[in-house]
Each structure stands twice: as structure tokens, then as C-alpha cells.
Motif scaffolding. Sequence first.
Motif, PDB file in Angstrom:
ATOM      1  N   GLY A 158       0.784  -1.223   0.000  1.00 39.44           N
ATOM      2  CA  GLY A 158       0.000   0.000   0.000  1.00 39.44           C
ATOM      3  C   GLY A 158       0.818   1.277   0.000  1.00 39.44           C
ATOM      4  N   ARG A 159       2.125   1.156  -0.073  1.00 44.85           N
ATOM      5  CA  ARG A 159       3.004   2.323  -0.096  1.00 44.85           C
ATOM      6  C   ARG A 159       3.533   2.536  -1.504  1.00 44.85           C
ATOM      7  NH1 ARG A 159       7.258   1.342   4.731  1.00 44.85           N
ATOM      8  NH2 ARG A 159       7.983   3.392   4.092  1.00 44.85           N
ATOM      9  N   LYS A 160       3.697   3.807  -1.864  1.00 44.23           N
ATOM     10  CA  LYS A 160       4.316   4.142  -3.144  1.00 44.23           C
ATOM     11  C   LYS A 160       5.579   4.935  -2.840  1.00 44.23           C
ATOM     12  CE  LYS A 160       3.702   6.033  -7.680  1.00 44.23           C
ATOM     13  NZ  LYS A 160       3.423   5.081  -8.691  1.00 44.23           N
ATOM     14  N   ILE A 161       6.721   4.350  -3.180  1.00 47.23           N
ATOM     15  CA  ILE A 161       8.017   4.968  -2.976  1.00 47.23           C
ATOM     16  C   ILE A 161       8.479   5.514  -4.323  1.00 47.23           C
ATOM     17  CG2 ILE A 161      10.393   4.574  -2.221  1.00 47.23           C
ATOM     18  CD1 ILE A 161       8.282   4.112  -0.025  1.00 47.23           C
ATOM     19  N   ILE A 162       8.705   6.828  -4.391  1.00 47.13           N
ATOM     20  CA  ILE A 162       9.143   7.471  -5.634  1.00 47.13           C
ATOM     21  C   ILE A 162      10.617   7.833  -5.479  1.00 47.13           C
ATOM     22  CG2 ILE A 162       8.824   9.433  -7.172  1.00 47.13           C
ATOM     23  CD1 ILE A 162       5.908   9.542  -6.098  1.00 47.13           C
ATOM     24  N   PHE A 163      11.456   7.287  -6.348  1.00 46.65           N
ATOM     25  CA  PHE A 163      12.887   7.581  -6.308  1.00 46.65           C
ATOM     26  C   PHE A 163      13.136   8.929  -6.974  1.00 46.65           C
ATOM     27  CE2 PHE A 163      12.676   2.932  -6.164  1.00 46.65           C
ATOM     28  CZ  PHE A 163      13.328   2.727  -4.962  1.00 46.65           C
ATOM     29  N   THR A 164      13.856   9.804  -6.284  1.00 48.90           N
ATOM     30  CA  THR A 164      14.095  11.150  -6.797  1.00 48.90           C
ATOM     31  C   THR A 164      15.361  11.244  -7.634  1.00 48.90           C
ATOM     32  OG1 THR A 164      15.230  11.786  -4.767  1.00 48.90           O
ATOM     33  CG2 THR A 164      12.861  12.219  -4.877  1.00 48.90           C
ATOM     34  N   GLU A 165      16.203  10.227  -7.591  1.00 47.97           N
ATOM     35  CA  GLU A 165      17.413  10.171  -8.408  1.00 47.97           C
ATOM     36  C   GLU A 165      17.800   8.709  -8.595  1.00 47.97           C
ATOM     37  OE1 GLU A 165      20.969  10.911  -5.223  1.00 47.97           O
ATOM     38  OE2 GLU A 165      19.880  12.676  -5.892  1.00 47.97           O
ATOM     39  N   PRO A 166      18.723   8.410  -9.504  1.00 49.92           N
ATOM     40  CA  PRO A 166      19.108   7.011  -9.727  1.00 49.92           C
ATOM     41  C   PRO A 166      19.675   6.361  -8.449  1.00 49.92           C
ATOM     42  CG  PRO A 166      19.953   8.382 -11.496  1.00 49.92           C
ATOM     43  CD  PRO A 166      19.396   9.310 -10.445  1.00 49.92           C
ATOM     44  N   ILE A 167      19.415   5.070  -8.321  1.00 49.84           N
ATOM     45  CA  ILE A 167      19.923   4.289  -7.197  1.00 49.84           C
ATOM     46  C   ILE A 167      21.381   3.965  -7.498  1.00 49.84           C
ATOM     47  CG2 ILE A 167      19.679   2.132  -5.938  1.00 49.84           C
ATOM     48  CD1 ILE A 167      16.698   2.179  -7.017  1.00 49.84           C
ATOM     49  N   LYS A 168      22.265   4.247  -6.543  1.00 47.65           N
ATOM     50  CA  LYS A 168      23.696   3.989  -6.738  1.00 47.65           C
ATOM     51  C   LYS A 168      24.097   2.766  -5.917  1.00 47.65           C
ATOM     52  CE  LYS A 168      24.776   8.851  -7.466  1.00 47.65           C
ATOM     53  NZ  LYS A 168      23.516   9.497  -7.272  1.00 47.65           N
ATOM     54  N   CYS A 169      24.907   1.910  -6.541  1.00 46.62           N
ATOM     55  CA  CYS A 169      25.409   0.729  -5.860  1.00 46.62           C
ATOM     56  C   CYS A 169      26.903   0.612  -6.142  1.00 46.62           C
ATOM     57  CB  CYS A 169      24.671  -0.511  -6.344  1.00 46.62           C
ATOM     58  SG  CYS A 169      25.069  -1.984  -5.396  1.00 46.62           S
ATOM     59  N   GLU A 170      27.666   0.399  -5.079  1.00 43.64           N
ATOM     60  CA  GLU A 170      29.119   0.295  -5.193  1.00 43.64           C
ATOM     61  C   GLU A 170      29.585  -0.828  -4.275  1.00 43.64           C
ATOM     62  OE1 GLU A 170      33.026   2.950  -4.004  1.00 43.64           O
ATOM     63  OE2 GLU A 170      31.103   3.942  -4.269  1.00 43.64           O
ATOM     64  N   GLY A 171      30.470  -1.698  -4.807  1.00 46.79           N
ATOM     65  CA  GLY A 171      30.953  -2.786  -3.972  1.00 46.79           C
ATOM     66  C   GLY A 171      31.940  -3.679  -4.679  1.00 46.79           C
ATOM     67  N   ASN A 172      32.135  -4.873  -4.095  1.00 52.85           N
ATOM     68  CA  ASN A 172      33.108  -5.831  -4.605  1.00 52.85           C
ATOM     69  C   ASN A 172      32.538  -7.232  -4.606  1.00 52.85           C
ATOM     70  OD1 ASN A 172      35.659  -4.205  -4.884  1.00 52.85           O
ATOM     71  ND2 ASN A 172      35.124  -3.749  -2.772  1.00 52.85           N
ATOM     72  N   ILE A 173      33.012  -8.014  -5.560  1.00 52.26           N
ATOM     73  CA  ILE A 173      32.732  -9.447  -5.622  1.00 52.26           C
ATOM     74  C   ILE A 173      34.078 -10.136  -5.457  1.00 52.26           C
ATOM     75  CG2 ILE A 173      31.871 -11.331  -7.047  1.00 52.26           C
ATOM     76  CD1 ILE A 173      30.133  -9.209  -8.491  1.00 52.26           C
ATOM     77  N   TYR A 174      34.146 -11.112  -4.563  1.00 55.40           N
ATOM     78  CA  TYR A 174      35.421 -11.766  -4.268  1.00 55.40           C
ATOM     79  C   TYR A 174      35.167 -13.197  -3.796  1.00 55.40           C
ATOM     80  CZ  TYR A 174      33.846 -10.067   0.261  1.00 55.40           C
ATOM     81  OH  TYR A 174      33.071  -9.783   1.361  1.00 55.40           O
ATOM     82  N   LYS A 175      36.262 -13.958  -3.654  1.00 54.28           N
ATOM     83  CA  LYS A 175      36.163 -15.358  -3.208  1.00 54.28           C
ATOM     84  C   LYS A 175      36.762 -15.493  -1.819  1.00 54.28           C
ATOM     85  CE  LYS A 175      36.390 -17.296  -7.810  1.00 54.28           C
ATOM     86  NZ  LYS A 175      37.110 -18.102  -8.758  1.00 54.28           N
ATOM     87  N   VAL A 176      36.087 -16.291  -0.980  1.00 53.49           N
ATOM     88  CA  VAL A 176      36.580 -16.625   0.354  1.00 53.49           C
ATOM     89  C   VAL A 176      36.272 -18.104   0.585  1.00 53.49           C
ATOM     90  CG1 VAL A 176      36.330 -16.245   2.832  1.00 53.49           C
ATOM     91  CG2 VAL A 176      36.212 -14.302   1.267  1.00 53.49           C
ATOM     92  N   ASP A 177      37.299 -18.895   0.810  1.00 52.87           N
ATOM     93  CA  ASP A 177      37.149 -20.332   1.061  1.00 52.87           C
ATOM     94  C   ASP A 177      36.281 -21.029   0.015  1.00 52.87           C
ATOM     95  OD1 ASP A 177      38.710 -20.122   3.350  1.00 52.87           O
ATOM     96  OD2 ASP A 177      36.975 -19.736   4.636  1.00 52.87           O
ATOM     97  N   GLY A 178      36.463 -20.669  -1.231  1.00 49.81           N
ATOM     98  CA  GLY A 178      35.730 -21.308  -2.318  1.00 49.81           C
ATOM     99  C   GLY A 178      34.358 -20.721  -2.590  1.00 49.81           C
ATOM    100  N   ASP A 179      33.861 -19.872  -1.716  1.00 45.59           N
ATOM    101  CA  ASP A 179      32.569 -19.226  -1.930  1.00 45.59           C
ATOM    102  C   ASP A 179      32.760 -17.910  -2.667  1.00 45.59           C
ATOM    103  OD1 ASP A 179      31.082 -21.187  -0.594  1.00 45.59           O
ATOM    104  OD2 ASP A 179      31.296 -20.176   1.345  1.00 45.59           O
ATOM    105  N   LYS A 180      31.798 -17.594  -3.505  1.00 45.80           N
ATOM    106  CA  LYS A 180      31.797 -16.304  -4.202  1.00 45.80           C
ATOM    107  C   LYS A 180      30.882 -15.371  -3.422  1.00 45.80           C
ATOM    108  CE  LYS A 180      31.911 -19.096  -8.273  1.00 45.80           C
ATOM    109  NZ  LYS A 180      31.564 -20.276  -7.515  1.00 45.80           N
TER     110      LYS A 180
END
Length: 171
Positions: free
Chosen positions: A31-53
Motif C-alpha cells: 500500500g506504499r508508493k516509494i518514488i525515487f528522486t534520483e538514480p539508485i547507486k550501488c558500489e561494492g566488490n565481488i570476491y572469493k573466500v574459502d571457495g565461496d563467491k
Amino acid sequence: MIIDLSSFLDETINHIHFEEELEENSIDFGGRKIIFTEPIKCEGNIYKVDGDKLINGDIFFKYEEPCDRCLKPFIQEVKTVLSGKLIEGSGNVYDDDDFEQIIYYNNDTLDLRDAIMSQIVVSLPMKSLCSLECKGLCPRCGVDLNNNKCNCVLENVDPRLEKLKDFFPKK
């Protein structure tokens, strides 16, 4: 938001850094309407630890929504964290028994859109308030109590205890 994992999976590189923007206008849920006022930014890393991604990143977004008390629209800035384990296959983002988020990738590509949108929904407050001091609207006359005072007399009596009023004499 699609990330190419081919060089990471064949171990040419040992991690991937990403900085992406996701263009979304709005989302509707509960029942909620969320309006984004600017682009969503995502920053991070993908890496391996003990065989897991694994993936770990930050999500930054601004949204507009009406206050639950005074009904005036307001803009809120939020930073939340996206983290989880990458598994090849198909399906939706979900949490496993170890309370770790599982994010699926297919054919050396990772589409983070669903994971980001799920994390945004989880990070939103249950009750949206323009400020903690918001007084809201008068339940009787509807005046905005942040700007004006009203002369309404409100008797907030719990209906379960209403019979107890008969024990006390009226003044």
C-alpha cells in the motif's frame, strides 16, 4: 544492473569492483508508493573466500513518500548494505538457513536488480515520518498540528476500561 563474471569465474582476476546506477522511478508494496528522486547507486566488490563467491556493497538512494502522521511528502536519503553469497542457477534472491542472502547468477552474468530492490524494501522504515517531532493531524478536525493548534477535546479512553469511568463521580 548486469555484471560480467566471466573473467572472475575463470580466475583471470580475483575480485570485481563495481560502481553502477539503477534507473527506477518507483516501487509499490504494502500500500506504499516509494518514488525515487534520483538514480539508485550501488558500489561494492565481488570476491572469493574459502571457495565461496561473495558480494558486498553499499546502496545509496533518495526517495519521496508522504509522512504517515501529517501526510505531507518528504524526501529521505538512505544508505544500506548489499551482501550475500553468489550461486549459479536461477531463482529469486532469498535467505538461507545461515541467515546469508543467496543471489543467483546465470551464464557468467549477474543481474543485481532484484537483489538491490529487495534490499531497498527491507531497509525502508515501517512508519515513514518527515521528522521525529511531527505531531500529525488532529483526528477530529484534521488540522495540521505542526502548524496550527486546534480546540478539539480528545478523550482517549481505552474501550476495555470505559466502564471504570462509572466508578468515579463527574466533576
